[in-house]
Design an enzyme around this catalytic site. Structure first.
Site, PDB file in Angstrom:
ATOM      1  N   GLU A  70      33.200  52.684  41.995  1.00 35.81           N
ATOM      2  CA  GLU A  70      33.196  53.066  40.576  1.00 35.81           C
ATOM      3  C   GLU A  70      34.268  52.266  39.883  1.00 35.81           C
ATOM      4  OE1 GLU A  70      32.147  57.667  41.551  1.00 35.81           O
ATOM      5  OE2 GLU A  70      34.161  57.095  40.902  1.00 35.81           O
ATOM      6  N   TYR A 102      33.326  41.831  40.827  1.00 31.65           N
ATOM      7  CA  TYR A 102      32.282  42.431  41.668  1.00 31.65           C
ATOM      8  C   TYR A 102      30.927  41.742  41.453  1.00 31.65           C
ATOM      9  CZ  TYR A 102      35.643  46.171  42.555  1.00 31.65           C
ATOM     10  OH  TYR A 102      36.752  46.878  42.937  1.00 31.65           O
TER      11      TYR A 102
HETATM   12  C1  LIG Z   1      39.970  42.650  40.569  1.00 33.56           C
HETATM   13  C2  LIG Z   1      40.977  41.900  41.451  1.00 33.56           C
HETATM   14  C3  LIG Z   1      41.165  42.696  42.767  1.00 33.56           C
HETATM   15  C4  LIG Z   1      40.426  40.505  41.768  1.00 33.56           C
HETATM   16  O1  LIG Z   1      41.289  39.869  42.701  1.00 33.56           O
HETATM   17  P1  LIG Z   1      41.703  38.336  42.533  1.00 33.56           P
HETATM   18  O2  LIG Z   1      42.394  37.897  43.765  1.00 33.56           O
HETATM   19  O3  LIG Z   1      42.466  38.177  41.273  1.00 33.56           O
HETATM   20  O4  LIG Z   1      40.287  37.647  42.373  1.00 33.56           O
HETATM   21  P2  LIG Z   1      39.771  36.256  43.000  1.00 33.56           P
HETATM   22  O5  LIG Z   1      40.790  35.195  42.762  1.00 33.56           O
HETATM   23  O6  LIG Z   1      39.361  36.469  44.417  1.00 33.56           O
HETATM   24  O7  LIG Z   1      38.524  35.975  42.046  1.00 33.56           O
HETATM   25  C5  LIG Z   1      37.201  35.895  42.481  1.00 33.56           C
HETATM   26  C6  LIG Z   1      36.309  35.848  41.253  1.00 33.56           C
HETATM   27  O8  LIG Z   1      36.436  37.051  40.489  1.00 33.56           O
HETATM   28  C7  LIG Z   1      36.367  36.740  39.075  1.00 33.56           C
HETATM   29  N1  LIG Z   1      37.682  36.959  38.428  1.00 33.56           N
HETATM   30  C8  LIG Z   1      38.834  37.313  39.053  1.00 33.56           C
HETATM   31  N2  LIG Z   1      39.819  37.453  38.138  1.00 33.56           N
HETATM   32  C9  LIG Z   1      39.271  37.155  36.925  1.00 33.56           C
HETATM   33  C10 LIG Z   1      39.798  37.118  35.598  1.00 33.56           C
HETATM   34  N3  LIG Z   1      41.090  37.406  35.335  1.00 33.56           N
HETATM   35  N4  LIG Z   1      38.953  36.792  34.592  1.00 33.56           N
HETATM   36  C11 LIG Z   1      37.661  36.528  34.835  1.00 33.56           C
HETATM   37  N5  LIG Z   1      37.094  36.521  36.084  1.00 33.56           N
HETATM   38  C12 LIG Z   1      37.903  36.849  37.115  1.00 33.56           C
HETATM   39  C13 LIG Z   1      36.024  35.259  39.000  1.00 33.56           C
HETATM   40  O9  LIG Z   1      34.618  35.157  39.019  1.00 33.56           O
HETATM   41  C14 LIG Z   1      36.634  34.738  40.294  1.00 33.56           C
HETATM   42  O10 LIG Z   1      36.046  33.542  40.737  1.00 33.56           O
HETATM   43  P3  LIG Z   1      36.551  32.123  40.160  1.00 33.56           P
HETATM   44  O11 LIG Z   1      38.054  32.151  40.190  1.00 33.56           O
HETATM   45  O12 LIG Z   1      35.935  31.142  41.110  1.00 33.56           O
HETATM   46  O13 LIG Z   1      36.007  32.031  38.759  1.00 33.56           O
HETATM   47  C15 LIG Z   1      42.349  41.717  40.736  1.00 33.56           C
HETATM   48  O14 LIG Z   1      42.102  41.165  39.462  1.00 33.56           O
HETATM   49  C16 LIG Z   1      43.145  42.986  40.579  1.00 33.56           C
HETATM   50  O15 LIG Z   1      43.952  43.338  41.446  1.00 33.56           O
HETATM   51  N6  LIG Z   1      42.969  43.684  39.428  1.00 33.56           N
HETATM   52  C17 LIG Z   1      43.749  44.885  39.126  1.00 33.56           C
HETATM   53  C18 LIG Z   1      43.307  46.064  39.952  1.00 33.56           C
HETATM   54  C19 LIG Z   1      41.856  46.417  39.699  1.00 33.56           C
HETATM   55  O16 LIG Z   1      41.390  46.450  38.572  1.00 33.56           O
HETATM   56  N7  LIG Z   1      41.147  46.726  40.799  1.00 33.56           N
HETATM   57  C20 LIG Z   1      39.737  47.102  40.747  1.00 33.56           C
HETATM   58  C21 LIG Z   1      39.629  48.580  40.709  1.00 33.56           C
HETATM   59  S1  LIG Z   1      37.915  49.086  40.637  1.00 33.56           S
END
Ligand SMILES: CC(C)(COP(=O)(O)OP(=O)(O)OC[C@H]1O[C@@H](n2cnc3c(N)ncnc32)[C@H](O)[C@@H]1OP(=O)(O)O)[C@@H](O)C(=O)NCCC(=O)NCCS
Length: 170
Positions: free
Chosen positions: A120, A132
């Site tokens: 969720e 996701y």
């Molecule tokens: C969501 C989260 C876990 C993603 O982890 P991350 O290590 O930053 O993501 P990645 O580097 O592996 O990114 C993979 C893909 O996700 C998408 N993405 C990740 N961050 C993004 C951003 N800031 N804006 C747009 N797309 C994004 C992109 O498609 C990316 O691929 P690309 O870099 O080749 O374009 C991280 O942003 C986070 O910790 N967010 C805060 C906590 C949170 O919201 N958790 C989810 C709870 S449901």
């Protein structure tokens, strides 16, 4: 006349070692730090410890040179698992560590012949939704007014989106 000697040295590049570990209660402080960076309603210390100690949960960290930069918690059932939380330290976001951690979880689920992940996410969390979708999740339903927006305003709510990823366990 003086002669200078120029010695060319190669830049020192420290190798990066990435490791995955099962979370332990000793990791709580690192998790709280990441939670506080990323969440308006961060999990409490007790919630984190309970999550780690719950035997049905799969809880992993990803570390760079032995320093935790992200964590993930999922609850497993017979043929499905729910992602309870995934969070990456702000300084390390958008560098592929979330993707690595998600893939690590999927590998562990396949070992248990679990082929489905559910989660969720707040409708306003567009970064997570993009993350996701990029990894093949699809939106399967909407929970109206599911999340509190801020604990200071308990009556203000926002929708939750339920997403699912199916994968082969072979
Ligand atoms: C969501 C989260 C876990 C993603 O982890 P991350 O290590 O930053 O993501 P990645 O580097 O592996 O990114 C993979 C893909 O996700 C998408 N993405 C990740 N961050 C993004 C951003 N800031 N804006 C747009 N797309 C994004 C992109 O498609 C990316 O691929 P690309 O870099 O080749 O374009 C991280 O942003 C986070 O910790 N967010 C805060 C906590 C949170 O919201 N958790 C989810 C709870 S449901």
């Amino acid at each position: 006349m003086s002669w200078g000697i120029i010695i060319k040295t190669k830049p020192i590049i420290k190798p990066i070692s990435i490791s995955y570990n099962k979370l332990s209660p000793n990791d709580t402080d690192s998790i709280i730090l990441i939670e506080n960076q990323n969440s308006h309603n961060p999990w409490s210390k007790n919630q984190i410890i309970e999550g780690i100690l719950n035997p049905t949960n799969l809880c992993y960290s990803i570390s760079i040179n032995n320093q935790i930069v992200g964590f993930l918690m999922a609850m497993s059932a017979i043929d499905t698992a729910d992602i309870l939380n995934i969070s990456i330290n702000k300084d390390y976001q958008r560098k592929g560590y979330g993707k690595k951690l998600l893939h690590y979880l999927i590998k562990k689920l396949k070992d248990r012949t679990i082929g489905q992940l559910i989660l969720e996410v707040r409708k306003s969390n567009q970064v997570a939704i993009t993350f996701y979708l990029k990894h093949g999740f699809e939106e399967i339903s909407l929970r109206k007014n599911y999340y509190m927006i801020n604990s200071k305003h308990p009556n203000q709510k926002e929708d939750g989106i339920i997403m699912r990823l199916k994968f082969s366990t072979k």
